[in-house]
Scaffold this active site. Sequence first.
Site, short mmCIF file in Angstrom:
data_model
loop_
_atom_site.label_atom_id
_atom_site.label_comp_id
_atom_site.label_asym_id
_atom_site.label_seq_id
_atom_site.Cartn_x
_atom_site.Cartn_y
_atom_site.Cartn_z
N GLU A 92 86.24 9.74 4.90
CA GLU A 92 86.90 8.43 4.94
C GLU A 92 86.10 7.40 4.14
O GLU A 92 86.69 6.52 3.49
CB GLU A 92 87.07 7.96 6.40
CG GLU A 92 88.14 8.72 7.16
CD GLU A 92 89.54 8.48 6.59
OE1 GLU A 92 89.93 7.32 6.44
OE2 GLU A 92 90.23 9.48 6.28
N HIS A 98 88.03 5.85 1.07
CA HIS A 98 88.52 4.50 1.33
C HIS A 98 87.41 3.45 1.43
O HIS A 98 87.56 2.35 0.91
CB HIS A 98 89.34 4.49 2.62
CG HIS A 98 90.51 5.42 2.62
ND1 HIS A 98 91.62 5.20 1.84
CD2 HIS A 98 90.73 6.58 3.29
CE1 HIS A 98 92.49 6.19 2.03
NE2 HIS A 98 91.97 7.03 2.90
N HIS A 145 92.17 6.63 12.59
CA HIS A 145 92.30 7.55 11.46
C HIS A 145 91.54 6.99 10.27
O HIS A 145 90.83 7.71 9.58
CB HIS A 145 93.77 7.77 11.12
CG HIS A 145 93.99 8.80 10.05
ND1 HIS A 145 95.23 9.31 9.76
CD2 HIS A 145 93.13 9.41 9.19
CE1 HIS A 145 95.13 10.18 8.77
NE2 HIS A 145 93.86 10.26 8.41
#
Length: 221
Positions: free
Chosen positions: A81, A85, A33
Amino acid sequence: MILTLQWPGSFCLSLNAKNICRIPQSIEKWTIHGLWPLHAHSCCSCWRIYHSHLQELEPELSQLWPSLVKTRSAFTFWKDEWYKHGTCAACVENLGSPPHYFRTSLKLRVLFDIDSALTDAGVVPSCDTSYKIDDLHRALAPLLGDSSVLQCVKDEKDREIWVQLKIYISKNVTLGCHKEERKQTLTFAKATNTSSGHPCPVNTTIYYFPIDHVHPDHPCD
């Protein structure tokens, strides 16, 4: 940091619109994930990522970090992502660019062979058999020690279904956190809602559904 893995067999149950879910035929194992640094997100939207940055890694990314949503391409998932992040991880040498961030994430996924650890302990996906959380932690302990958290979702029959696994990663990109880092990680995990699911309960058994490529939104109906 937290390396979060998701189980395709129950991923669709975590979505409000379950009909947008898809599980590619090649996907049979736990998938990534994300790799999430603590305390920050969306640090630098100007740090662009392009498809060409990931072309060398794309075959492995497609297998270990696929998009399981019909309306979101794999590159869109990876791009999201990275912006949310990855850009916050640049202070770590092994994560300091898009290729480095994704390559390190892939190496961690291969290192933590969750599928083999579970199979070796006799924990296999099933619509009929459920497991105590202590049994699942015991199966993972030789690989992860106590550096993980299991997350569940409830299905329409009010069963607790295992959907995600969060693995604590130290800032030097090794398993676990130093004492202070671990304390900060636990505080962060409790204070934020960065992923699907809730901590799997200790007072009931947990189902580990098999992957159903044809009917991913109803794997055990």
